[in-house]
Structure formats: C-alpha cells, structure tokens
Design an enzyme around this catalytic site. Structure first.
Site, short mmCIF file in Angstrom:
data_model
loop_
_atom_site.label_atom_id
_atom_site.label_comp_id
_atom_site.label_asym_id
_atom_site.label_seq_id
_atom_site.Cartn_x
_atom_site.Cartn_y
_atom_site.Cartn_z
N HIS A 67 25.34 47.79 58.86
CA HIS A 67 26.51 46.99 59.29
C HIS A 67 26.92 46.50 57.80
O HIS A 67 26.38 46.14 56.75
CB HIS A 67 25.99 46.06 59.94
CG HIS A 67 27.28 45.34 60.63
ND1 HIS A 67 28.26 44.61 59.94
CD2 HIS A 67 27.44 45.09 61.87
CE1 HIS A 67 29.04 44.01 60.82
NE2 HIS A 67 28.80 44.39 62.11
N PRO A 87 24.23 34.89 42.69
CA PRO A 87 23.22 35.93 42.52
C PRO A 87 22.48 36.64 43.54
O PRO A 87 22.27 37.78 43.14
CB PRO A 87 22.59 35.27 41.26
CG PRO A 87 22.57 33.84 41.56
CD PRO A 87 23.87 33.52 42.15
N THR A 88 22.11 35.80 44.40
CA THR A 88 21.31 36.47 45.56
C THR A 88 21.75 36.55 46.89
O THR A 88 21.61 37.60 47.58
CB THR A 88 19.98 35.85 45.42
OG1 THR A 88 19.89 34.63 45.86
CG2 THR A 88 19.12 36.28 44.13
N ALA A 89 22.63 35.56 47.23
CA ALA A 89 23.16 35.27 48.36
C ALA A 89 24.81 35.87 48.50
O ALA A 89 25.22 35.85 49.93
CB ALA A 89 23.12 33.79 48.66
#
Length: 307
Positions: free
Chosen positions: A83, A171-173
C-alpha cells in the site's frame, strides 16, 4: 444543542506484528467518548486501518496517544508493503456524522494537525476538504513517490514541503496526512491470477485519474500470501459510483484475460446504503426503499423519539 460526533479512520503503516498492532489500538479501548468500531491489519499491504466514532475532543486525545505508540515502533526506513504510504501514521481523516458540519470538521482537522505536530514532531500535510493548496486535495498527489521519494523532495522542493512542520520529514516516522472528507468505502477485488500486470491494467480502467469512474481511486497489488492479485480501491463517493457498478466493470475487464473474480473485500466500516444498493441490484428488487429494512426503520423511529 446536538452533541458533535465524527468518524475518524486513522491508517498506520503496520500490518504484521500483532503485538505492535494491539499496542497501537489500545488507547481506543474502554475510553469515554471514543467508540472503536473495527480494526483490521493486512500483511501484504502492511497496514492497519482503525474505524472510530466519538466526540472530537476525546478522539483527538486518543489519536495522539496512539500515534506516539506507532511512532516508537515503526521505522519507515525499514517499512515494506504493497500500500502507498509516507508515514508511520499515514493518514488521519475526519468525517462529520452528527452535530457538526463539514466546515467545522475542516477546522477540526487543521487545528488537530497543529496539535499533532506539537505532540509528536511529525510534519503534517492537509488533504481533501482541509487542503490548504488545491493540488493537495488528492491524497495520491501528496503520496507521489511515497516515503522514499518524499523524504528527499520535501527538503529540496518547496512544492512538496509539509503544511505544518518540516521541511524535513521525521527521520523514522515520516509524515502524516490529515483531512476532512465524506464517508469513504475501501473496496478490494481479488483476482484468480498471480499476474500483477492484469490487476494494474484493470485498476487503470476503473480509477478516475486514468479515465475510469469519477470517484474511484485504485491500484493493482500482489497478494503473495493468497497467491492472487488485487484491485485495491477507495470509493470516495459511493452514491455516485455504486459498488456493483465498479465490480461488474472489473469482472467484465477480467474476462478479457481469462481471469475470474475470486472474492471481494470491504475494509473497515461501510454505510448501509452502499451495501443495500448493490443487494437490490443483484436481487433485481424493483423500487427498493432502504426504509423497507426493519432495522433501519427502527433506528429512524428511535432517533425521532430522542428529539
């Protein structure tokens, strides 16, 4: 004064780790003012869809709590799934149900976006009726290139910078898309083949962006666990594009390739009218009126008695 109720369907980029899924959903359980109607995770899509109804204040508190949990567990740099997505908490749409107008829902979404960024540090894009820019009404425009492209382009291209926060994504989310919209029906059609090109071609025949139905968005995806492919769709106005009409078009196009429709899926909640419309079509019921359904008539009488 009628109490305000909205629907909210947050989507998370996690569909495989059951312990993470349950942790993300936990803030919505047994919480006053919040009603958890449904939550479903798909391993191939690697996505969790949660269906909520509640009063705006209670929903906002619960969603932020849930988002912080998702943020702590999901690293978009390692995320893979069928997705499209740009963030750990990918999209948060609000839909007016009662006691609140679409215009008020737009203000709710925009105010929540600012509050959400302050609480999580995750940048926000606004879409649909809450969009600040005309070209951002469509979710697929914001998601173009997905997380992998957007994390670079948001910094280098002013046209792709978030509406709140940024310009760099978390940076991660990654980023979260927040908006206000009508009821949406997530409708998938699974085909009896492993040929992904067939699903992609059929998706292009039915989606609005390539000349299909005006209120349908669709992509072709592989369901490796099931040994099938899928035409995955969002019907953004089911009253103008009926489920049966879209399904029969897909069935007709699939015959060109000698491919059967194996099954269909409805992801999350769906208005009764969308199902009844298709039931009346397939049963060839003449002059069908939804108020012939006894449960709907009883609900109407109950509602009138509460006024």
């Amino acid at each position: 004064m009628e109490k305000a109720f909205v629907e909210c369907v947050p989507n998370y980029s996690e569909g495989r780790r059951k312990e993470v899924i349950e942790a993300i959903v936990e803030p919505f359980k047994n919480r006053q003012g919040v009603y958890l109607f449904d939550y479903r995770a798909d391993e191939d899509h690697n996505r969790l869809v949660v269906s909520l109804v509640g009063d705006p204040d209670s929903l906002q508190e619960a969603i932020i709590e849930s988002a912080k949990i998702a943020q702590s567990h999901i690293d978009m740099n390692n995320h893979k799934g069928a997705h499209p997505r740009i963030g750990a908490v990918d999209v948060i749409p609000f839909t007016p149900i009662s006691g609140i107008t679409m215009e008020e829902c737009v203000e709710l979404a925009r105010g929540f976006g600012r509050r959400y960024h302050e609480a999580t540090g995750i940048p926000v894009y606004y879409y649909e009726d809450a969009a600040l820019k005309p070209d951002r009404k469509k979710l697929e425009v914001i998601r173009k290139g997905q997380y992998e492209a957007l994390k670079d382009e948001a910094v280098s291209n002013p046209e792709r910078q978030p509406d709140v926060g940024g310009p760099a994504l978390h940076p991660t989310a990654g980023a979260t898309v927040i908006g206000a919209r009508k009821f949406l029906v997530a409708f998938n059609v699974n085909l009896g083949t492993t040929n992904l090109d067939v699903a992609k071609k059929i998706a292009s025949y039915v989606r609005a962006s390539s000349g299909g139905f005006c209120h349908v968005k669709g992509i072709g995806v592989a369901l490796e666990d099931k040994g099938m492919v899928q035409v995955s769709m969002n019907l953004v106005d089911y009253e103008k594009n009926s489920l049966y009409r879209v399904l029969e078009t897909i069935r007709m196009e699939a015959k060109r390739y000698g491919v059967p429709v194996v099954e269909t899926e409805i992801y999350g909640m769906i208005p009764a009218g969308a199902i009844l419309d298709s039931a009346a079509y397939y049963m060839q019921v003449a002059d069908f009126d939804p108020q012939q359904v006894i449960e709907l008539r009883l609900l109407k009488l109950m509602g009138e008695g509460l006024k």
